[in-house]
Scaffold this motif. Structure first.
Motif, PDB file in Angstrom:
ATOM      1  N   ILE A  70       0.862  -1.190   0.000  1.00 20.62           N
ATOM      2  CA  ILE A  70       0.000   0.000   0.000  1.00 20.62           C
ATOM      3  C   ILE A  70       0.893   1.232   0.000  1.00 20.62           C
ATOM      4  O   ILE A  70       1.823   1.350   0.805  1.00 20.62           O
ATOM      5  CB  ILE A  70      -0.963   0.001   1.204  1.00 20.62           C
ATOM      6  CG1 ILE A  70      -1.847  -1.251   1.150  1.00 20.62           C
ATOM      7  CG2 ILE A  70      -1.804   1.274   1.219  1.00 20.62           C
ATOM      8  CD1 ILE A  70      -2.788  -1.412   2.321  1.00 20.62           C
ATOM      9  N   TYR A  71       0.581   2.145  -0.920  1.00 17.43           N
ATOM     10  CA  TYR A  71       1.389   3.353  -1.107  1.00 17.43           C
ATOM     11  C   TYR A  71       0.526   4.594  -0.947  1.00 17.43           C
ATOM     12  O   TYR A  71      -0.616   4.635  -1.386  1.00 17.43           O
ATOM     13  CB  TYR A  71       1.999   3.352  -2.514  1.00 17.43           C
ATOM     14  CG  TYR A  71       2.998   2.244  -2.719  1.00 17.43           C
ATOM     15  CD1 TYR A  71       4.364   2.493  -2.630  1.00 17.43           C
ATOM     16  CD2 TYR A  71       2.586   0.949  -2.992  1.00 17.43           C
ATOM     17  CE1 TYR A  71       5.293   1.477  -2.817  1.00 17.43           C
ATOM     18  CE2 TYR A  71       3.506  -0.078  -3.175  1.00 17.43           C
ATOM     19  CZ  TYR A  71       4.850   0.197  -3.081  1.00 17.43           C
ATOM     20  OH  TYR A  71       5.756  -0.810  -3.260  1.00 17.43           O
ATOM     21  N   TYR A  72       1.139   5.602  -0.316  1.00 16.01           N
ATOM     22  CA  TYR A  72       0.490   6.902  -0.178  1.00 16.01           C
ATOM     23  C   TYR A  72       1.569   7.969  -0.297  1.00 16.01           C
ATOM     24  O   TYR A  72       2.635   7.869   0.331  1.00 16.01           O
ATOM     25  CB  TYR A  72      -0.224   7.000   1.171  1.00 16.01           C
ATOM     26  CG  TYR A  72      -0.992   8.285   1.368  1.00 16.01           C
ATOM     27  CD1 TYR A  72      -2.035   8.639   0.518  1.00 16.01           C
ATOM     28  CD2 TYR A  72      -0.662   9.155   2.399  1.00 16.01           C
ATOM     29  CE1 TYR A  72      -2.735   9.817   0.692  1.00 16.01           C
ATOM     30  CE2 TYR A  72      -1.364  10.330   2.586  1.00 16.01           C
ATOM     31  CZ  TYR A  72      -2.401  10.659   1.728  1.00 16.01           C
ATOM     32  OH  TYR A  72      -3.094  11.830   1.895  1.00 16.01           O
ATOM     33  N   LYS A  73       1.297   8.967  -1.113  1.00 16.98           N
ATOM     34  CA  LYS A  73       2.243  10.054  -1.374  1.00 16.98           C
ATOM     35  C   LYS A  73       3.600   9.505  -1.818  1.00 16.98           C
ATOM     36  O   LYS A  73       4.646   9.927  -1.331  1.00 16.98           O
ATOM     37  CB  LYS A  73       2.370  10.972  -0.171  1.00 16.98           C
ATOM     38  CG  LYS A  73       1.082  11.693   0.136  1.00 16.98           C
ATOM     39  CD  LYS A  73       1.235  12.750   1.203  1.00 16.98           C
ATOM     40  CE  LYS A  73      -0.089  13.465   1.376  1.00 16.98           C
ATOM     41  NZ  LYS A  73      -0.025  14.571   2.290  1.00 16.98           N
ATOM     42  N   ASP A  74       3.537   8.512  -2.714  1.00 22.04           N
ATOM     43  CA  ASP A  74       4.724   7.909  -3.325  1.00 22.04           C
ATOM     44  C   ASP A  74       5.606   7.154  -2.334  1.00 22.04           C
ATOM     45  O   ASP A  74       6.783   6.940  -2.575  1.00 22.04           O
ATOM     46  CB  ASP A  74       5.547   8.973  -4.064  1.00 22.04           C
ATOM     47  CG  ASP A  74       6.088   8.463  -5.385  1.00 22.04           C
ATOM     48  OD1 ASP A  74       5.604   7.440  -5.882  1.00 22.04           O
ATOM     49  OD2 ASP A  74       7.015   9.099  -5.920  1.00 22.04           O
ATOM     50  N   GLU A  75       5.044   6.756  -1.220  1.00 26.21           N
ATOM     51  CA  GLU A  75       5.793   6.024  -0.194  1.00 26.21           C
ATOM     52  C   GLU A  75       5.029   4.759   0.196  1.00 26.21           C
ATOM     53  O   GLU A  75       3.806   4.783   0.339  1.00 26.21           O
ATOM     54  CB  GLU A  75       5.972   6.929   1.032  1.00 26.21           C
ATOM     55  CG  GLU A  75       6.775   6.308   2.139  1.00 26.21           C
ATOM     56  CD  GLU A  75       6.936   7.258   3.321  1.00 26.21           C
ATOM     57  OE1 GLU A  75       6.883   6.774   4.457  1.00 26.21           O
ATOM     58  OE2 GLU A  75       7.093   8.479   3.109  1.00 26.21           O
ATOM     59  N   CYS A  76       5.762   3.681   0.374  1.00 27.10           N
ATOM     60  CA  CYS A  76       5.135   2.435   0.815  1.00 27.10           C
ATOM     61  C   CYS A  76       4.816   2.562   2.303  1.00 27.10           C
ATOM     62  O   CYS A  76       5.712   2.727   3.136  1.00 27.10           O
ATOM     63  CB  CYS A  76       6.059   1.249   0.567  1.00 27.10           C
ATOM     64  SG  CYS A  76       5.276  -0.333   0.939  1.00 27.10           S
ATOM     65  N   VAL A  77       3.518   2.502   2.642  1.00 28.93           N
ATOM     66  CA  VAL A  77       3.088   2.643   4.036  1.00 28.93           C
ATOM     67  C   VAL A  77       2.712   1.295   4.654  1.00 28.93           C
ATOM     68  O   VAL A  77       2.513   1.200   5.866  1.00 28.93           O
ATOM     69  CB  VAL A  77       1.915   3.644   4.170  1.00 28.93           C
ATOM     70  CG1 VAL A  77       2.369   5.046   3.772  1.00 28.93           C
ATOM     71  CG2 VAL A  77       0.707   3.212   3.357  1.00 28.93           C
ATOM     72  N   TYR A  78       2.603   0.257   3.815  1.00 26.49           N
ATOM     73  CA  TYR A  78       2.338  -1.087   4.309  1.00 26.49           C
ATOM     74  C   TYR A  78       2.894  -2.089   3.303  1.00 26.49           C
ATOM     75  O   TYR A  78       2.749  -1.913   2.089  1.00 26.49           O
ATOM     76  CB  TYR A  78       0.830  -1.344   4.462  1.00 26.49           C
ATOM     77  CG  TYR A  78       0.506  -2.799   4.752  1.00 26.49           C
ATOM     78  CD1 TYR A  78       0.603  -3.305   6.039  1.00 26.49           C
ATOM     79  CD2 TYR A  78       0.143  -3.661   3.727  1.00 26.49           C
ATOM     80  CE1 TYR A  78       0.328  -4.643   6.299  1.00 26.49           C
ATOM     81  CE2 TYR A  78      -0.137  -4.995   3.981  1.00 26.49           C
ATOM     82  CZ  TYR A  78      -0.036  -5.480   5.266  1.00 26.49           C
ATOM     83  OH  TYR A  78      -0.301  -6.805   5.510  1.00 26.49           O
ATOM     84  N   SER A  79       3.519  -3.131   3.819  1.00 24.93           N
ATOM     85  CA  SER A  79       3.990  -4.208   2.943  1.00 24.93           C
ATOM     86  C   SER A  79       3.904  -5.533   3.680  1.00 24.93           C
ATOM     87  O   SER A  79       4.124  -5.594   4.891  1.00 24.93           O
ATOM     88  CB  SER A  79       5.422  -3.953   2.478  1.00 24.93           C
ATOM     89  OG  SER A  79       6.289  -3.845   3.589  1.00 24.93           O
ATOM     90  N   LYS A  80       3.552  -6.547   2.935  1.00 27.45           N
ATOM     91  CA  LYS A  80       3.510  -7.914   3.454  1.00 27.45           C
ATOM     92  C   LYS A  80       4.276  -8.770   2.451  1.00 27.45           C
ATOM     93  O   LYS A  80       3.752  -9.148   1.404  1.00 27.45           O
ATOM     94  CB  LYS A  80       2.058  -8.395   3.600  1.00 27.45           C
ATOM     95  CG  LYS A  80       1.918  -9.842   4.015  1.00 27.45           C
ATOM     96  CD  LYS A  80       2.395 -10.056   5.427  1.00 27.45           C
ATOM     97  CE  LYS A  80       2.078 -11.497   5.835  1.00 27.45           C
ATOM     98  NZ  LYS A  80       2.977 -12.006   6.812  1.00 27.45           N
ATOM     99  N   PHE A  81       5.534  -9.027   2.769  1.00 27.71           N
ATOM    100  CA  PHE A  81       6.391  -9.780   1.867  1.00 27.71           C
ATOM    101  C   PHE A  81       6.274 -11.281   2.131  1.00 27.71           C
ATOM    102  O   PHE A  81       6.008 -11.714   3.253  1.00 27.71           O
ATOM    103  CB  PHE A  81       7.853  -9.359   2.023  1.00 27.71           C
ATOM    104  CG  PHE A  81       8.104  -7.911   1.716  1.00 27.71           C
ATOM    105  CD1 PHE A  81       7.676  -7.342   0.524  1.00 27.71           C
ATOM    106  CD2 PHE A  81       8.778  -7.100   2.618  1.00 27.71           C
ATOM    107  CE1 PHE A  81       7.906  -6.003   0.233  1.00 27.71           C
ATOM    108  CE2 PHE A  81       9.022  -5.771   2.340  1.00 27.71           C
ATOM    109  CZ  PHE A  81       8.586  -5.223   1.151  1.00 27.71           C
ATOM    110  N   LEU A  82       6.506 -12.043   1.080  1.00 27.62           N
ATOM    111  CA  LEU A  82       6.515 -13.496   1.209  1.00 27.62           C
ATOM    112  C   LEU A  82       7.776 -13.949   1.949  1.00 27.62           C
ATOM    113  O   LEU A  82       8.843 -13.351   1.816  1.00 27.62           O
ATOM    114  CB  LEU A  82       6.498 -14.154  -0.173  1.00 27.62           C
ATOM    115  CG  LEU A  82       5.209 -14.069  -0.975  1.00 27.62           C
ATOM    116  CD1 LEU A  82       5.422 -14.626  -2.377  1.00 27.62           C
ATOM    117  CD2 LEU A  82       4.084 -14.801  -0.281  1.00 27.62           C
ATOM    118  N   GLU A  83       7.638 -15.041   2.687  1.00 28.06           N
ATOM    119  CA  GLU A  83       8.781 -15.650   3.356  1.00 28.06           C
ATOM    120  C   GLU A  83       9.646 -16.355   2.311  1.00 28.06           C
ATOM    121  O   GLU A  83       9.145 -16.844   1.296  1.00 28.06           O
ATOM    122  CB  GLU A  83       8.298 -16.667   4.398  1.00 28.06           C
ATOM    123  CG  GLU A  83       7.442 -16.074   5.500  1.00 28.06           C
ATOM    124  CD  GLU A  83       8.230 -15.186   6.448  1.00 28.06           C
ATOM    125  OE1 GLU A  83       9.446 -15.440   6.639  1.00 28.06           O
ATOM    126  OE2 GLU A  83       7.637 -14.234   6.991  1.00 28.06           O
TER     127      GLU A  83
END
Length: 182
Positions: A70-83
């Motif tokens: 999830i991005y807001y104002k060109d910045e990633c504010v949430y990430s859920k990466f795979l293991e």
């Protein structure tokens, strides 16, 4: 009270030519006046879609990679990466699917192992993000949101049944059009 409106891009927000509606600026202004956030929700990578909304980046929320970025104002504010172990299982399984190729979707772009497939991918789906050819997907140093299968036969009938039979923990499979398994 409405606080957020989210929409899919392809076939919903964008027209058949993949263009933003003519009244989009007015719509966003109207929603902003009412303190309602507008979100673009897509299975695509942020780098591949954000250019379409350059004039609105500070006003929109981008829910990308099927919700894992999830991005807001060109910045990633949430990430859920795979293991790493999940990536390994998916890539190793994907390497054995005939006429289909695993791809990693990361923060820096898309990764794949076959240069000939890169040419086909660019021919069928010109993208606005780096598509990086690597020797091994298992050596990529990036946050990985998802593993896609680029299936030149048919994702739903070729790669999907193989992955579905494996029942890999914490993985949701979604055929997306003819060529893609997310």
């Amino acid at each position: 009270m409405i606080k957020l409106i989210a929409t899919d891009m392809d076939g919903t927000l964008l027209n058949s030519n993949h263009e933003i509606p003519n009244n989009f600026k007015e719509t966003i202004s109207s929603l902003k006046e009412k303190d309602i956030m507008f979100a673009i929700s897509t299975g695509r990578n942020y780098l591949d879609i954000s250019y379409k909304f350059d004039d609105y980046k500070d006003e929109l929320l981008f829910i990308c990679e099927n919700g894992t970025g999830i991005y807001y104002k060109d910045e990633c504010v949430y990430s859920k990466f795979l293991e790493k172990d999940t990536i390994k299982k998916l890539v190793e399984l994907g390497r054995n699917v005939e006429n289909a190729y695993p791809m990693l979707c990361g923060t820096k772009g898309l990764y794949l192992e076959d240069e000939k497939v890169l040419e086909k991918l660019n021919e069928l789906f010109p993208m606005n993000l780096p598509v990086i050819n690597v020797d091994s997907l298992l050596d990529v140093d990036d946050g990985i949101f998802k593993v896609n299968m680029f299936d030149l036969t048919d994702a739903e009938t070729n790669s999907y049944p193989i992955f579905k039979n494996e029942n890999i923990e914490a993985v949701t499979l979604t055929p997306s059009g003819r060529y893609w398994l997310d």
